[in-house]
Design a protein around this motif. Structure first.
Motif, PDB file in Angstrom:
ATOM      1  N   UNK A 138       0.828  -0.723   0.123  1.00 14.26           N
ATOM      2  CA  UNK A 138      -0.014  -0.040  -0.218  1.00 14.26           C
ATOM      3  C   UNK A 138       0.773   1.274   0.057  1.00 14.26           C
ATOM      4  N   UNK A 139       0.143   2.666  -1.182  1.00 11.93           N
ATOM      5  CA  UNK A 139       0.818   3.354  -1.223  1.00 11.93           C
ATOM      6  C   UNK A 139       0.255   5.093  -0.755  1.00 11.93           C
ATOM      7  N   UNK A 140       0.303   5.575  -0.092  1.00 11.11           N
ATOM      8  CA  UNK A 140      -0.590   7.092   0.030  1.00 11.11           C
ATOM      9  C   UNK A 140       0.529   8.175  -0.224  1.00 11.11           C
ATOM     10  N   UNK A 141       0.593   8.374  -0.897  1.00 12.86           N
ATOM     11  CA  UNK A 141       0.910   9.990  -1.761  1.00 12.86           C
ATOM     12  C   UNK A 141       0.394  11.232  -0.780  1.00 12.86           C
ATOM     13  N   UNK A 142       0.957  12.239  -0.600  1.00 14.95           N
ATOM     14  CA  UNK A 142       0.553  13.493  -0.458  1.00 14.95           C
ATOM     15  C   UNK A 142       1.417  14.772  -0.401  1.00 14.95           C
ATOM     16  N   UNK A 143       0.999  15.954  -0.853  1.00 19.28           N
ATOM     17  CA  UNK A 143       2.019  17.284  -1.388  1.00 19.28           C
ATOM     18  C   UNK A 143       1.627  18.244  -0.341  1.00 19.28           C
ATOM     19  N   UNK A 144       2.888  18.696   0.451  1.00 23.98           N
ATOM     20  CA  UNK A 144       2.006  20.429   1.419  1.00 23.98           C
ATOM     21  C   UNK A 144       1.987  21.373   0.474  1.00 23.98           C
ATOM     22  N   UNK A 145       2.268  21.173  -0.417  1.00 21.96           N
ATOM     23  CA  UNK A 145       1.698  22.720  -1.601  1.00 21.96           C
ATOM     24  C   UNK A 145      -0.482  22.807  -1.387  1.00 21.96           C
ATOM     25  N   UNK A 146      -0.766  22.103  -1.460  1.00 23.71           N
ATOM     26  CA  UNK A 146      -1.963  21.853  -0.329  1.00 23.71           C
ATOM     27  C   UNK A 146      -1.830  23.001   0.281  1.00 23.71           C
ATOM     28  N   UNK A 147      -1.447  22.533   1.737  1.00 26.14           N
ATOM     29  CA  UNK A 147      -0.847  22.932   2.744  1.00 26.14           C
ATOM     30  C   UNK A 147      -1.242  24.183   2.636  1.00 26.14           C
ATOM     31  N   UNK A 148      -0.001  25.079   1.792  1.00 24.78           N
ATOM     32  CA  UNK A 148       0.707  26.081   1.489  1.00 24.78           C
ATOM     33  C   UNK A 148      -0.640  27.265   0.898  1.00 24.78           C
TER      34      UNK A 148
END
Length: 269
Positions: free
Chosen positions: A119-129
């Motif tokens: 299982x691989x889950x990816x997210x980005x800090x671009x959303x928080x910025x």
């Protein structure tokens, strides 16, 4: 960008606007009173600037910019969280998910094994910025209206993939992490696991021409419920939904400090 830093920037911006207006009025009156003297001294002043610019390097503004960067860097280091804050230490101690966090990248990858599944889950800090910048652009009224909202109320997009050993297929789930919960958008199936999981431009191009499946909320309610149980059993639960935005804030702060250091070093060189 932390909310504290964004608020400091908003306050500083307002102060700079007022200061600029006052300075402009003062300069206008002073310039009108001393216009002849200014004209007489204009040529020597230009020579002095030229010599000063060469002394400082490529620009007369370098020293002032480096000083401001240094002040901001000092402030951020003093208010920074420890290298492994409590929430991160607790998450790692569970031994369920492995964190792949590359310095300088805006994406974070979490991986784990579940039976014969990867299982691989990816997210980005671009959303928080982006979300924090939007909040502070809306002004004080919006900030007051959101006082009762949870600290981590902004949405973070997540991309989840599940593969099964020698099985050629792959499930791909697009979801939104917000307010301590996952909201599933859609679930796709790819007969070729390589196409479904590779992060190359070629694989992305091939995925664009394939059917991605129905919107999750259009499925029969009982099917939705069973899918949610399926994901929760694999650790895609409320606990993980609380961790992701907290880690996103932590990583964004670290990346900002690194950016300050790199830019200051470049200006000083």
């Amino acid at each position: 960008m932390s909310a504290v830093r964004a608020l400091r920037q908003l306050t500083a911006s307002s102060s700079r606007v007022c200061a600029a207006r006052n300075a402009n009025r003062t300069f206008t009156r002073a310039a009108a009173a001393a216009l002849p003297a200014f004209r007489a001294a204009s040529v020597p002043a230009a020579r002095a600037f030229s010599v000063s610019a060469r002394r400082f390097g490529e620009g007369a503004s370098d020293v002032a910019l480096a000083q401001k960067l240094s002040e901001e860097l000092k402030y951020e280091k003093e208010s920074a969280a420890p290298s492994d804050p409590d929430f991160l230490t607790a998450f790692k101690s569970q031994g369920v998910w492995k964190i792949q966090d590359t310095v300088g990248n805006d994406e974070v990858t979490l991986t784990r094994k579940f039976g014969n599944e990867t299982i691989r889950l990816m997210f980005s800090i671009v959303d928080i910025q982006t979300e924090q910048e939007t909040e502070f652009e809306d002004g004080e009224e919006s900030a007051e209206a959101d006082e009762d909202q949870p600290i981590h109320s902004y949405p973070i997009r997540c991309s989840l993939s599940i593969t099964k050993g020698s099985n050629p297929g792959a499930l791909s789930i697009d979801a939104m992490c917000q307010d301590g919960a996952f909201i599933t958008d859609n679930i796709s199936f790819y007969p070729d696991a390589k196409i479904g999981t590779d992060l190359t431009a070629e694989a992305d191009w091939k995925r664009r021409g394939l059917y991605i499946g129905p919107q999750f909320d259009t499925l029969d309610v009982t099917v939705q419920e069973e899918f949610e149980k399926f994901l929760q059993e694999r650790g895609i639960n409320d606990s993980l939904a609380m961790f992701i935005p907290e880690f996103a804030e932590y990583k964004e702060q670290k990346e900002y400090v690194g950016w300050l250091q790199n830019v200051k070093s470049f200006i000083d060189a």
